[in-house]
Motif scaffolding. Sequence first.
Motif, PDB file in Angstrom:
ATOM      1  N   GLY A  51       4.009   5.161   5.152  1.00 22.53           N
ATOM      2  CA  GLY A  51       2.664   4.605   5.044  1.00 22.53           C
ATOM      3  C   GLY A  51       1.711   5.192   6.070  1.00 22.53           C
ATOM      4  O   GLY A  51       0.533   5.391   5.788  1.00 22.53           O
ATOM      5  N   GLU A  52       2.239   5.475   7.273  1.00 16.01           N
ATOM      6  CA  GLU A  52       1.406   6.070   8.326  1.00 16.01           C
ATOM      7  C   GLU A  52       1.014   7.494   7.971  1.00 16.01           C
ATOM      8  O   GLU A  52      -0.109   7.919   8.234  1.00 16.01           O
ATOM      9  CB  GLU A  52       2.174   6.043   9.644  1.00 16.01           C
ATOM     10  CG  GLU A  52       2.437   4.633  10.164  1.00 16.01           C
ATOM     11  CD  GLU A  52       3.384   4.606  11.353  1.00 16.01           C
ATOM     12  OE1 GLU A  52       3.466   3.564  12.018  1.00 16.01           O
ATOM     13  OE2 GLU A  52       4.055   5.637  11.606  1.00 16.01           O
ATOM     14  N   LEU A  53       1.934   8.244   7.375  1.00 11.11           N
ATOM     15  CA  LEU A  53       1.630   9.609   6.946  1.00 11.11           C
ATOM     16  C   LEU A  53       0.566   9.605   5.855  1.00 11.11           C
ATOM     17  O   LEU A  53      -0.377  10.406   5.880  1.00 11.11           O
ATOM     18  CB  LEU A  53       2.898  10.291   6.429  1.00 11.11           C
ATOM     19  CG  LEU A  53       3.978  10.591   7.474  1.00 11.11           C
ATOM     20  CD1 LEU A  53       5.290  10.943   6.789  1.00 11.11           C
ATOM     21  CD2 LEU A  53       3.541  11.724   8.393  1.00 11.11           C
ATOM     22  N   LEU A  54       0.702   8.685   4.906  1.00  8.68           N
ATOM     23  CA  LEU A  54      -0.274   8.599   3.815  1.00  8.68           C
ATOM     24  C   LEU A  54      -1.630   8.122   4.332  1.00  8.68           C
ATOM     25  O   LEU A  54      -2.655   8.319   3.672  1.00  8.68           O
ATOM     26  CB  LEU A  54       0.230   7.647   2.727  1.00  8.68           C
ATOM     27  CG  LEU A  54       1.508   8.086   1.989  1.00  8.68           C
ATOM     28  CD1 LEU A  54       1.975   6.993   1.031  1.00  8.68           C
ATOM     29  CD2 LEU A  54       1.276   9.392   1.242  1.00  8.68           C
TER      30      LEU A  54
ATOM     31  N   ASP B  75      -1.354 -16.566   8.159  1.00  8.95           N
ATOM     32  CA  ASP B  75      -0.689 -16.240   9.426  1.00  8.95           C
ATOM     33  C   ASP B  75      -0.122 -14.827   9.479  1.00  8.95           C
ATOM     34  O   ASP B  75       0.201 -14.338  10.552  1.00  8.95           O
ATOM     35  CB  ASP B  75       0.463 -17.225   9.697  1.00  8.95           C
ATOM     36  CG  ASP B  75      -0.046 -18.608  10.076  1.00  8.95           C
ATOM     37  OD1 ASP B  75      -1.244 -18.723  10.392  1.00  8.95           O
ATOM     38  OD2 ASP B  75       0.757 -19.557  10.058  1.00  8.95           O
ATOM     39  N   VAL B  76       0.027 -14.190   8.324  1.00  9.34           N
ATOM     40  CA  VAL B  76       0.721 -12.904   8.278  1.00  9.34           C
ATOM     41  C   VAL B  76      -0.120 -11.862   7.552  1.00  9.34           C
ATOM     42  O   VAL B  76      -1.087 -12.184   6.856  1.00  9.34           O
ATOM     43  CB  VAL B  76       2.097 -13.033   7.577  1.00  9.34           C
ATOM     44  CG1 VAL B  76       3.000 -13.984   8.332  1.00  9.34           C
ATOM     45  CG2 VAL B  76       1.923 -13.499   6.121  1.00  9.34           C
ATOM     46  N   LYS B  77       0.252 -10.593   7.730  1.00  8.76           N
ATOM     47  CA  LYS B  77      -0.407  -9.511   7.000  1.00  8.76           C
ATOM     48  C   LYS B  77      -0.154  -9.660   5.503  1.00  8.76           C
ATOM     49  O   LYS B  77       0.825 -10.293   5.081  1.00  8.76           O
ATOM     50  CB  LYS B  77       0.138  -8.165   7.468  1.00  8.76           C
ATOM     51  CG  LYS B  77      -0.323  -7.717   8.830  1.00  8.76           C
ATOM     52  CD  LYS B  77       0.287  -6.371   9.182  1.00  8.76           C
ATOM     53  CE  LYS B  77       0.017  -5.334   8.104  1.00  8.76           C
ATOM     54  NZ  LYS B  77       0.562  -4.006   8.431  1.00  8.76           N
TER      55      LYS B  77
ATOM     56  N   SER C 222      -2.098   2.645   7.795  1.00 10.35           N
ATOM     57  CA  SER C 222      -0.858   2.715   7.015  1.00 10.35           C
ATOM     58  C   SER C 222      -1.148   2.277   5.585  1.00 10.35           C
ATOM     59  O   SER C 222      -1.757   1.223   5.361  1.00 10.35           O
ATOM     60  CB  SER C 222       0.215   1.815   7.633  1.00 10.35           C
ATOM     61  OG  SER C 222       1.433   1.919   6.922  1.00 10.35           O
ATOM     62  N   ILE C 223      -0.740   3.085   4.620  1.00 12.71           N
ATOM     63  CA  ILE C 223      -0.970   2.800   3.203  1.00 12.71           C
ATOM     64  C   ILE C 223       0.272   2.149   2.615  1.00 12.71           C
ATOM     65  O   ILE C 223       1.390   2.646   2.782  1.00 12.71           O
ATOM     66  CB  ILE C 223      -1.289   4.090   2.428  1.00 12.71           C
ATOM     67  CG1 ILE C 223      -2.491   4.810   3.065  1.00 12.71           C
ATOM     68  CG2 ILE C 223      -1.565   3.775   0.960  1.00 12.71           C
ATOM     69  CD1 ILE C 223      -3.769   4.026   3.052  1.00 12.71           C
TER      70      ILE C 223
ATOM     71  N   GLU D 137      -3.731  -3.633  -0.184  1.00 13.73           N
ATOM     72  CA  GLU D 137      -4.847  -2.760   0.199  1.00 13.73           C
ATOM     73  C   GLU D 137      -5.099  -2.812   1.704  1.00 13.73           C
ATOM     74  O   GLU D 137      -5.981  -2.122   2.222  1.00 13.73           O
ATOM     75  CB  GLU D 137      -6.107  -3.169  -0.568  1.00 13.73           C
ATOM     76  CG  GLU D 137      -5.995  -2.937  -2.080  1.00 13.73           C
ATOM     77  CD  GLU D 137      -7.273  -3.269  -2.811  1.00 13.73           C
ATOM     78  OE1 GLU D 137      -8.245  -3.698  -2.132  1.00 13.73           O
ATOM     79  OE2 GLU D 137      -7.321  -3.114  -4.047  1.00 13.73           O
ATOM     80  N   ASP D 138      -4.334  -3.620   2.391  1.00 15.14           N
ATOM     81  CA  ASP D 138      -4.439  -3.723   3.851  1.00 15.14           C
ATOM     82  C   ASP D 138      -3.898  -2.444   4.484  1.00 15.14           C
ATOM     83  O   ASP D 138      -2.737  -2.086   4.268  1.00 15.14           O
ATOM     84  CB  ASP D 138      -3.630  -4.935   4.317  1.00 15.14           C
ATOM     85  CG  ASP D 138      -3.701  -5.145   5.825  1.00 15.14           C
ATOM     86  OD1 ASP D 138      -4.474  -4.426   6.487  1.00 15.14           O
ATOM     87  OD2 ASP D 138      -2.982  -6.026   6.328  1.00 15.14           O
TER      88      ASP D 138
END
Length: 353
Positions: free
Chosen positions: A201-204, A75-77, A226-227, A232-233
């Motif tokens: 994470g967005e910058l990476l 159900d979740v990331k 996003s990292i 690894e998602d």
Amino acid sequence: MASIVKRGNKFRAQISLYKHGEHKKLTKTFGTKSDATRWALENELEKGNGKQLAERTTTFAEFFENWIHIIKKNDVKETTFQNYLRTSNIVKKLFGDIQLKDLNDIVVQRKIDEYAKNHSRKTTHEVLLKIKTALRDAYARGYLATDFASLVKTRGKELPKRNKSLSITDLKKLRTYLLQNTDNEFNVLSLLALETGMRRGELLGIRPENLYVDVDDEYGIKVRHSISPTSEDTSLKTKNSKRDISINKEVYDILKAVPIKANGYFFDPDGFNQSAKLAQLLKKLDISKTTFHGLRDTHASFLFSKDIDIAYVSKRLGHINIQTTQNYYLELMPEKKHQQDADALNLLNSLSN
């Protein structure tokens, strides 16, 4: 009711089924007890047909662990699932062998208060939210006699905020240094955090194809990945996180000059030690301490201090709604607060003139 029996180095799980007027047994053998227990619970859940009161002798810690693997995992990331796993370890330490049948709001409240003694209110609240979700699910399935989750309250210490916004003076000092030292990729990453308010994470997760120049010669970054240090998602935190952020040409050119890594991204995660590196840099420049996420806060607070519309700021940050922006990110910079204090006092003084 399910039974788990150890046979040599294996564990045999067995559940009872009632189909077409006959009682049957479903059996399967596993290498570990946890796998056997999870399989048994999953099949018990699928049986449905009324209240599963027999399972109330299961400990809450066991139920929580099995619940996140059976119910929440799909159900979740992946990053959220990892958070649930960490909470499961906390639940094991807090609740031990306490069974579902022995749970009530007082028992859970005492355990949460115990946890809150050594953790911030924010951290305690995040743990309690996950526990409450599991409790409500347990009630819905008949493992709890009452739905008491809403009665349990968050308590805990209000610790000083680590992600503090820099003052305008410190912001200018840091930005000037970063612009003059772009040969260091961490400096470029920090500059982008100040200029865009993007999450770490967005910058990476910036790739060459995410940069754009539109028909009006406006430059920007398309936030699409996003990292994370735990998964690894690379999908974004929320649907609102997908956005386009404008930047000036100078910053655009600085980013374009960064060599692309073998994996296709501009930046190497470098062990996700950005806050530690930033702390060293701020100390060197004699600037007040903050975290790497504090650069995002600084960006938002600076825009707010310059009377930029809150709806624009909220969209630029990728928030779900304006309320989120108001609640968490728009603390006044010191200089702005002093100005507002003076303006308020002047208005009050004018009443007597």
